[in-house]
Write a protein that holds these residues in place. Structure first.
Motif, mmCIF file in Angstrom:
data_model
loop_
_atom_site.group_PDB
_atom_site.id
_atom_site.type_symbol
_atom_site.label_atom_id
_atom_site.label_comp_id
_atom_site.label_asym_id
_atom_site.label_seq_id
_atom_site.Cartn_x
_atom_site.Cartn_y
_atom_site.Cartn_z
ATOM 1 N N TRP A 103 0.826 -1.208 0.000
ATOM 2 C CA TRP A 103 0.000 0.000 0.000
ATOM 3 C C TRP A 103 0.861 1.260 0.000
ATOM 4 O O TRP A 103 0.571 2.214 -0.726
ATOM 5 N N GLU A 104 1.932 1.247 0.796
ATOM 6 C CA GLU A 104 2.822 2.395 0.837
ATOM 7 C C GLU A 104 3.514 2.584 -0.507
ATOM 8 O O GLU A 104 3.670 3.712 -0.999
ATOM 9 N N THR A 105 3.886 1.469 -1.119
ATOM 10 C CA THR A 105 4.546 1.550 -2.432
ATOM 11 C C THR A 105 3.573 2.103 -3.473
ATOM 12 O O THR A 105 3.931 2.921 -4.333
ATOM 13 N N LEU A 106 2.279 1.668 -3.412
ATOM 14 C CA LEU A 106 1.260 2.128 -4.358
ATOM 15 C C LEU A 106 1.018 3.625 -4.195
ATOM 16 O O LEU A 106 0.902 4.368 -5.187
ATOM 17 N N LYS A 107 0.969 4.097 -2.964
ATOM 18 C CA LYS A 107 0.750 5.516 -2.729
ATOM 19 C C LYS A 107 1.909 6.345 -3.273
ATOM 20 O O LYS A 107 1.696 7.400 -3.884
ATOM 21 N N PRO A 122 -3.139 10.080 -3.023
ATOM 22 C CA PRO A 122 -3.919 8.854 -3.226
ATOM 23 C C PRO A 122 -5.418 9.079 -3.088
ATOM 24 O O PRO A 122 -6.211 8.511 -3.842
ATOM 25 N N THR A 123 -5.833 9.933 -2.143
ATOM 26 C CA THR A 123 -7.265 10.188 -1.958
ATOM 27 C C THR A 123 -7.855 10.866 -3.196
ATOM 28 O O THR A 123 -8.925 10.464 -3.709
ATOM 29 N N THR A 124 -7.187 11.869 -3.707
ATOM 30 C CA THR A 124 -7.661 12.577 -4.896
ATOM 31 C C THR A 124 -7.685 11.648 -6.107
ATOM 32 O O THR A 124 -8.622 11.670 -6.921
ATOM 33 N N PHE A 125 -6.668 10.827 -6.231
ATOM 34 C CA PHE A 125 -6.578 9.910 -7.368
ATOM 35 C C PHE A 125 -7.769 8.947 -7.396
ATOM 36 O O PHE A 125 -8.418 8.765 -8.421
ATOM 37 N N PHE A 126 -8.041 8.330 -6.239
ATOM 38 C CA PHE A 126 -9.137 7.360 -6.201
ATOM 39 C C PHE A 126 -10.503 8.041 -6.370
ATOM 40 O O PHE A 126 -11.439 7.464 -6.919
ATOM 41 N N THR A 127 -10.611 9.281 -5.937
ATOM 42 C CA THR A 127 -11.860 10.031 -6.159
ATOM 43 C C THR A 127 -12.089 10.272 -7.649
ATOM 44 O O THR A 127 -13.208 10.110 -8.176
ATOM 45 N N VAL A 128 -11.027 10.656 -8.348
ATOM 46 C CA VAL A 128 -11.131 10.886 -9.792
ATOM 47 C C VAL A 128 -11.482 9.598 -10.508
ATOM 48 O O VAL A 128 -12.321 9.582 -11.431
ATOM 49 N N VAL A 129 -10.879 8.505 -10.116
ATOM 50 C CA VAL A 129 -11.179 7.213 -10.747
ATOM 51 C C VAL A 129 -12.638 6.822 -10.529
ATOM 52 O O VAL A 129 -13.324 6.341 -11.447
#
Length: 227
Positions: A6-10, A21-28
């Motif tokens: 998870w840390e690597t993905l972020k 990460p929060t903004t990215f997943f919201t856009v997706v």
């Protein structure tokens, strides 16, 4: 292990997109929702289009040739208002009946001019009226512009549709009765005059009339005086 992934993905999201990460997943999530809505809209539109196409194909079936009806009454004409799909769709202008089956989408049930079907709507067409009182073939009292509009409608129908009959003209009973009484009265008067004339010319069954007898007596008196 999972925490490390998870840390690597972020870190990868931040490094490649510049977004948290929060903004990215919201856009997706918003992109997926938008895609779902658009796909549903076009999918339903295509389905509706296919349904309409099938309906059009059903309506595009070849129409039977117009049947000549001859002279029929207005009551009989009402049977051809489109409520029975097995019967032709008819309409009349100035007493002339036309088969308008090919324009069922306009004059058939649900069409914008459906209330004209099965009737002589001359007055309504002349006035471009949709009122019940104008759904008649009576064109008395119309102005020149209304009569001209009606003439245009008639030319259109004559050029586009097949004439299949005429509306039977009925004579009002009251007029017929009045004429009959007048003729009967005239006949009675003529017969009475003829009878009076016959009686005047007919000789009396009891011999000469009183005036003739008096004239005979006077002549006899003159002859006696001479003797």
């Amino acid at each position: 292990m999972a925490l490390e992934l998870w840390e690597t993905l972020k870190d990868s999201i931040t490094a490649y997109t510049g977004l948290s990460p929060t903004t990215f997943f919201t856009v997706v999530a918003l992109a997926l929702a938008f895609y779902y809505v658009v796909s549903e809209f076009f999918g339903s539109s295509d389905h509706g289009h296919q349904q309409r196409a099938r309906n059009c194909e059903e309506q595009m079936q070849p129409l039977p040739p117009p049947v000549q009806l001859g002279e029929i009454s207005e009551e009989e004409l009402k049977e051809y208002d489109g409520s029975d799909s097995k019967k032709p769709l008819l309409m009349a202008i100035k007493g002339q009946i036309y088969d308008v089956s090919q324009s069922r989408m306009f004059y058939g049930p649900g069409g914008p001019y459906a209330l004209f079907a099965g009737k002589d709507a001359s007055r309504a067409l002349a006035k471009m009226s949709f009122e019940e009182k104008d759904l008649t073939g009576d064109i008395s009292g119309l102005g020149p512009f209304e009569l001209e509009a009606l003439q245009d409608w008639e030319y259109k129908f004559m050029s586009k549709y097949v004439k299949v009959g005429t509306i039977k003209q009925t004579v009002p009973v009251s007029d017929g009765a009045a004429n009959g009484e007048s003729v009967e009265s005239t006949d009675r008067e003529a017969k009475l005059a003829e009878a009076v004339t016959s009686e005047s010319a007919k000789p009396s069954e009891h011999g000469p009339s009183g005036s003739v007898v008096a004239e005979t007596v006077d002549k006899s008196d003159v002859d006696v005086d001479k003797d």
